[in-house]
Design a protein around this motif. Structure first.
Motif, PDB file in Angstrom:
ATOM      1  N   GLU A 200      35.847  48.786  39.771  1.00  0.00           N
ATOM      2  CA  GLU A 200      37.340  49.251  39.924  1.00  0.00           C
ATOM      3  C   GLU A 200      38.270  47.944  39.119  1.00  0.00           C
ATOM      4  O   GLU A 200      39.205  48.155  38.276  1.00  0.00           O
ATOM      5  CB  GLU A 200      37.973  49.544  41.011  1.00  0.00           C
ATOM      6  CG  GLU A 200      39.170  50.311  41.082  1.00  0.00           C
ATOM      7  CD  GLU A 200      39.703  50.814  42.384  1.00  0.00           C
ATOM      8  OE1 GLU A 200      39.185  50.316  43.258  1.00  0.00           O
ATOM      9  OE2 GLU A 200      40.586  51.577  42.265  1.00  0.00           O
ATOM     10  N   ARG A 201      37.791  46.860  39.572  1.00  0.00           N
ATOM     11  CA  ARG A 201      38.507  45.526  39.235  1.00  0.00           C
ATOM     12  C   ARG A 201      38.609  45.429  37.443  1.00  0.00           C
ATOM     13  O   ARG A 201      39.416  45.294  36.903  1.00  0.00           O
ATOM     14  CB  ARG A 201      38.131  44.517  39.741  1.00  0.00           C
ATOM     15  CG  ARG A 201      39.002  43.035  39.764  1.00  0.00           C
ATOM     16  CD  ARG A 201      38.185  41.998  40.577  1.00  0.00           C
ATOM     17  NE  ARG A 201      36.895  41.485  39.704  1.00  0.00           N
ATOM     18  CZ  ARG A 201      37.143  40.737  38.622  1.00  0.00           C
ATOM     19  NH1 ARG A 201      38.084  40.034  38.479  1.00  0.00           N
ATOM     20  NH2 ARG A 201      36.070  40.419  38.226  1.00  0.00           N
ATOM     21  N   LYS A 202      37.292  45.779  37.155  1.00  0.00           N
ATOM     22  CA  LYS A 202      36.977  45.407  35.645  1.00  0.00           C
ATOM     23  C   LYS A 202      37.515  46.677  34.883  1.00  0.00           C
ATOM     24  O   LYS A 202      37.986  46.405  33.852  1.00  0.00           O
ATOM     25  CB  LYS A 202      35.359  45.190  35.445  1.00  0.00           C
ATOM     26  CG  LYS A 202      34.563  44.009  35.919  1.00  0.00           C
ATOM     27  CD  LYS A 202      33.379  43.982  35.415  1.00  0.00           C
ATOM     28  CE  LYS A 202      32.808  42.517  36.060  1.00  0.00           C
ATOM     29  NZ  LYS A 202      31.454  42.723  36.151  1.00  0.00           N
ATOM     30  N   GLU A 203      37.461  47.845  35.545  1.00  0.00           N
ATOM     31  CA  GLU A 203      38.375  48.811  34.751  1.00  0.00           C
ATOM     32  C   GLU A 203      39.758  48.583  34.491  1.00  0.00           C
ATOM     33  O   GLU A 203      40.214  48.965  33.596  1.00  0.00           O
ATOM     34  CB  GLU A 203      37.996  50.262  35.559  1.00  0.00           C
ATOM     35  CG  GLU A 203      36.459  50.793  35.327  1.00  0.00           C
ATOM     36  CD  GLU A 203      36.248  51.668  36.359  1.00  0.00           C
ATOM     37  OE1 GLU A 203      35.038  52.037  36.485  1.00  0.00           O
ATOM     38  OE2 GLU A 203      37.271  52.384  36.747  1.00  0.00           O
ATOM     39  N   LEU A 204      40.217  48.078  35.582  1.00  0.00           N
ATOM     40  CA  LEU A 204      41.671  47.730  35.771  1.00  0.00           C
ATOM     41  C   LEU A 204      42.039  46.726  34.423  1.00  0.00           C
ATOM     42  O   LEU A 204      43.013  46.929  33.528  1.00  0.00           O
ATOM     43  CB  LEU A 204      42.291  47.283  36.767  1.00  0.00           C
ATOM     44  CG  LEU A 204      42.379  48.161  37.956  1.00  0.00           C
ATOM     45  CD1 LEU A 204      42.742  47.464  39.164  1.00  0.00           C
ATOM     46  CD2 LEU A 204      43.389  49.354  37.741  1.00  0.00           C
ATOM     47  N   ILE A 205      41.213  45.718  34.386  1.00  0.00           N
ATOM     48  CA  ILE A 205      41.354  44.637  33.198  1.00  0.00           C
ATOM     49  C   ILE A 205      41.132  45.204  31.703  1.00  0.00           C
ATOM     50  O   ILE A 205      41.917  45.007  31.242  1.00  0.00           O
ATOM     51  CB  ILE A 205      40.401  43.426  33.454  1.00  0.00           C
ATOM     52  CG1 ILE A 205      40.911  42.819  34.641  1.00  0.00           C
ATOM     53  CG2 ILE A 205      40.399  42.676  32.473  1.00  0.00           C
ATOM     54  CD1 ILE A 205      39.769  41.749  35.299  1.00  0.00           C
ATOM     55  N   ALA A 206      40.135  46.211  31.956  1.00  0.00           N
ATOM     56  CA  ALA A 206      39.809  46.958  30.385  1.00  0.00           C
ATOM     57  C   ALA A 206      40.923  47.729  30.110  1.00  0.00           C
ATOM     58  O   ALA A 206      41.259  47.563  28.877  1.00  0.00           O
ATOM     59  CB  ALA A 206      38.630  47.635  30.664  1.00  0.00           C
TER      60      ALA A 206
END
Lengths: 129, 469, 357
Positions: C120-126
């Motif tokens: 989820e964290r990486k998806e938010l950044i992406a």
């Protein structure tokens, strides 16, 4: 107080956001200044109390420990720092801060996010004075 | 023969108690783990898509003060620097017998303020209301002594804003603390109360009332409390938050929706645990009326408080806490196992009754029987050792899991050496410290059962952090 | 002697449970120490990484450096989070250069891969990065994410779509903003503020109009839309807000609509609501008059100084004190002439507050 030419060419960057520090460093170094950074209000205070006046100060308003206004009044209270140009850097939506900063003796201000070209022009103007 | 049987039964009960307690904590631990992870992901979004100022509801910060002449000016000055768009500070001088009011008057240039004061909550007579000439958002209410709860109520009566923040005068905050603890109100309009993680301030560097650097205390007793606070806040509260069953919002720093508190009747003045009682009551009133609500816990450490450094003061504090717990639970027992009690009524309150309220009694009896049985030869060395390993082992496992969770989330103690010290104390605190606390909690239970009077303001502060200013 | 065996079993159970717990504790503490070591290593890596890339971002204020370091795929999220912050610190041509920098380093393609990483964290950044990268190919992905039941990812997907093409996606995002109670209004407001005000106002007006006929069923949705209307404050929204106020509606809707009034010509709606039975609606009406009222409202407001609700009296006195053309003398005269104790008390307080400013 005697002003050494090399001292003249220093800029103090008071800023806690390393991104902005990198931007400011780049822009100021391009103007031929050597950059000293204070990352929070307390170390900036120390710099103001001990260092000879620089050619320019950029001052963030929201800082840990001590805010930009407190630092500004400290700068203006020092006789040899009185003439140092100070650029306040404020966040968006803090328009009141601009008025307060200019009232307290800031020479100019920049609102984040800023146009680097614009900042460069302001810095040049202030250095010429 | 009967004695032997009794001892065996008692051993079984004690065993079941220990295993039940620790299974409960283990589950809470898992819940806390997810809650903390969720919180940290939310922080990523907060960095990428910050909430614009202008939407935050304004907050009235209420600071009750009783005999705080040496520290009140610093505390208020630090609170005035909180980073928040719109807030006011209401200091309530609860009939101090020292120069608290004079200190405020001197520092903030107070002048009488003709406020149209409303007594929405009944409080002791107000002697005067002042406002500061220097800070437009600072008021002081001077009233007759009525205790902390009464002082908070007087502050709520005067609060202008929809959210009220109750904060102890000696709580040490960070500039972002208020923003952090209010955030859940922005995320969910049903929110009525939030609290943040409280940590031990002893050993930290504090300047001008603000926390500047986190460090471990050097003295033994506060060190034990550091580990204890880690455990208590991370799964005592963070674990309950996803279930909407947080029973305590620390009096040191908590935010409430003003109208919810007023509708509930404000803080009760007849308990020493007014902070917990209010929260349990809010649960009860909302659950039983079927009104949707949320009470949330912010796992991030945002409030720091000075922990007692002497055994005498710690003992008084724990006895008072235990008593407050007993009162909070008994005053709201109607919620327990009520058909519409939800998670608080069916899980949190029974858990608190069994393991926190009656816990000291069971534990002292268990340990007592064990030691007595061993002494008179009814309990073998093996049995004695087995039970000791059980009790200590489970305790150490809990402390260690709290340490791990802290390391996974906030790691506020920056130096590697500090982590090592914490690990050692996570073990040590189970070898005497916790048992001592249990004894004192039993004492508090006795106070409650036999009605000994305890007053607020008994805890003497050494205020050592103030000297760093 | 049955008890003795039971007791033996118990002792064994106690011993083994305790030992297992101790072993677990040792494992947990070792885990904490390990995490600390990993954290230190990660911090060091992050520091070296930003020391390498931040000067490059800064150089983009003039030109993209010719020689760029290679970007390892596992550093994608780290790069993009720094990159988004750098981009958001500047305006103008530098932004275009930063977007080109991302393309040259391959960070744009890494962002698309991160979108499907399940973290989820990486998806938010992406999602944050893709909003600025203007990659059309990511649009369908984000459009799918916006309807996921997770508030964080869906919100970030909404924001990405708005940054990519606000005019096209505004109606869709506004619809979700009204319906989804797990989207905090303050966060939606933050993303709407980046868009063109009139476009936001138009989308809000349409969403409001669609709900106008069923104000009593769509109460909470209308209230959310009206809260967002304060971001836009545009003439395009006036008809929808006024139409809401012209017909009977639940009190929370009326209060929210009053809070969205900003044009002096709409003051009549606020005046009419001064007599509403709910105190919070009266407060909203008085506050609306504070923005849109004029000297002609003086008598109306003076009458409200004796209202039964303290908040109505308080806000009324504040509004009176700020009314154009009202001097301190006029307020003092009002105070001395007032026969009502409620009115006198509140006027005295507000006069004193006015001195504090």
């Amino acid at each position: 107080m005697a002003r050494h030419p090399s001292v003249q060419r220093t800029a103090f960057v008071v800023e806690d956001d390393e991104q902005i520090v990198a931007l400011l460093r780049h822009i100021l170094e391009r103007e031929g200044l050597s950059v000293r950074v204070a990352g929070d209000g307390r170390s900036a205070e120390q710099l103001i109390d001990t260092a000879p006046p620089p050619a320019l100060v950029t001052l963030d308003v929201m800082l840990p420990h001590l805010d930009g206004f407190a630092l500004l009044s400290r700068i203006r209270a020092r006789a040899d720092w009185e003439q140092v140009p100070v650029v306040m850097i404020t966040g968006r939506g803090e328009e009141e801060d601009i008025v307060r900063g200019l009232d307290a003796g800031a020479s100019d201000y920049v609102v984040k996010p800023f146009k680097p070209e614009e900042l460069r022009a302001r810095v040049r103007r202030l250095l010429k004075r | 023969m009967i004695l032997e049987q009794a001892i065996v039964v008692a051993q079984w009960v004690f065993f079941a108690y220990l295993v039940g307690l620790n299974t409960g904590f283990l589950l809470l631990n898992v819940s806390a783990f997810f809650a903390v992870r969720r919180y940290l992901t939310d922080r990523v979004l907060e960095d990428l898509l910050p909430i614009v100022s202008g939407m935050e509801p304004p907050v009235s910060v209420i600071v009750p003060a009783y005999n705080e002449e040496n520290t009140i000016a610093t505390s208020v000055r630090s609170m005035l620097q909180l980073e928040y768009p719109e807030f006011e500070i209401v200091v309530v001088n609860d009939g101090s017998r020292d120069g608290t009011l004079e200190a405020l008057r001197r520092e903030f240039a107070l002048i009488p303020f003709p406020e149209a004061y409303r007594r929405r909550l009944p409080v002791r007579p107000v002697r005067g209301i002042y406002r500061s000439l220097r800070h437009a958002n600072l008021r002081v209410i001077d009233k007759e002594n009525g205790g902390k709860a009464d002082a908070l109520n007087a502050g709520i009566n005067a609060a202008r804003y929809p959210l009220v923040c109750a904060v102890d005068a000696d709580s040490i905050l960070e500039r972002r603390s208020l923003r952090r603890v209010v955030a859940p109100f922005l995320h969910d309009p049903r929110m009525i109360a939030t609290g943040g993680t409280v940590r031990v301030a002893n050993g930290c560097v504090v300047r001008g009332g603000f926390l500047e650097e986190v460090a471990l205390p050097r003295r033994l007793l506060p060190l034990f409390q550091v580990v204890e606070y880690l455990r208590a806040f991370l799964f005592g509260r963070a674990g309950w938050s996803p279930l909407n069953a947080v029973l305590i919002v620390s009096g040191a720093f908590g935010v409430f929706r003003r109208e919810a508190v007023v509708a509930a009747g404000g803080y009760r003045t007849d308990t020493v645990g007014e902070d917990m009682e209010l929260v349990v009551r809010l649960h009860r009133l909302h659950r039983l009326a079927g009104r949707p609500y949320r009470i949330a816990f912010v796992p991030e450490p945002i409030c720091w408080t000075e922990a007692p450094e002497s055994l005498r003061v710690l003992r008084a504090q724990r006895a008072r806490w235990q008593r407050g717990l007993a009162e909070s639970l008994t005053m709201n027992l109607a919620l327990a196992l009520h058909p519409s009690g939800g998670a608080p009524g069916w899980l949190a309150i029974p858990f608190a009754v069994l393991f926190e309220w009656l816990g000291p009694l069971v534990e002292v009896c268990g340990y007592g029987l064990l030691v007595a049985g061993f002494a008179v030869g009814l309990i073998s060395v093996e049995a004695f050792a087995g039970f000791m390993i059980l009790a200590v082992g489970l305790g150490v496992a809990l402390s260690a899991s709290a340490l791990l969770l802290e390391e996974m989330s906030f790691h506020v103690y920056k130096r590697p050496r500090e982590l090592a010290v914490l690990a050692i104390f996570a073990v040590l605190e189970n070898l005497g410290y916790r048992q001592l606390l249990t004894l004192w909690r039993l004492e508090g239970l006795a106070h409650w059962a036999f009605g000994v009077r305890v007053r607020w303001g008994e805890m003497r502060r050494t205020a050592s952090w103030q000297k760093a200013f | 002697m049955g008890f003795a065996t039971a007791s033996d079993a118990l002792i064994a159970a106690a011993f083994w449970t305790g030992s297992a717990a101790l072993a677990l504790a040792a494992l947990l503490i070792a885990g904490a120490l390990f995490l600390r070591l990993r954290l230190a290593a990660r911090r060091e890596h992050e520091q070296r990484f930003s020391a390498r890339w931040l000067p490059i971002f800064a150089a983009c204020t003039e030109a993209i450096p010719d020689r760029l370091p290679a970007l390892a795929p596992q550093d994608g999220a780290l790069f993009l989070s720094l990159w988004v912050r750098a981009l958001e610190s500047v305006q103008g041509a530098t932004r275009g250069r930063l977007v080109e920098l991302a393309a040259r380093t391959g960070a744009d393609r890494l962002a698309v891969t991160l979108l499907a990483s399940g973290d989820e964290r990486k998806e938010l950044i992406a999602l944050a990065a893709l909003g600025y990268l203007r990659l059309r190919s990511a649009e369908p992905l984000a459009a799918a994410l916006i309807d996921l039941p997770f508030p964080l990812v869906s919100l970030a997907a909404g924001q990405m779509l708005l940054r990519l093409d606000a005019s096209r996606h505004l109606p869709q995002v506004i619809e979700r903003a009204a319906e989804r109670e797990d989207w905090p209004v303050a966060r939606i407001a933050a993303m709407l503020r980046e868009c063109d005000r009139d476009a936001v106002a138009e989308a809000l007006a349409q969403a409001l109009a669609a709900r106008l006929e069923r104000a009593s069923q769509a109460e909470s949705e209308i209230v959310r839309l009206l809260q967002l209307a304060r971001v836009a404050n545009s003439a395009l929204l006036r008809p929808a807000v006024c139409r809401l106020l012209e017909r009977p509606a639940p009190a929370p809707v009326v209060a929210a609509a009053l809070a969205a009034l900003w044009h002096p010509e709409d003051a009549e709606h606020a005046r009419r609501a001064l007599g509403h039975p709910e105190w919070f609606v009266r407060v909203a009406a008085v506050r609306a008059l504070d923005r849109v009222g004029g000297p002609e409202d003086r008598e109306r407001l003076v009458a409200l100084l004796s209202d039964s609700s303290w908040w109505v009296r308080y806000r009324t006195a504040q509004t009176l004190a700020r009314l154009p053309g009202i001097t301190r003398q006029a307020l003092e005269k009002m105070l001395s002439e007032s026969s009502d104790r409620f009115a006198a008390d509140i006027l005295a307080q507000v006069l004193s507050e006015r001195d504090a400013r």
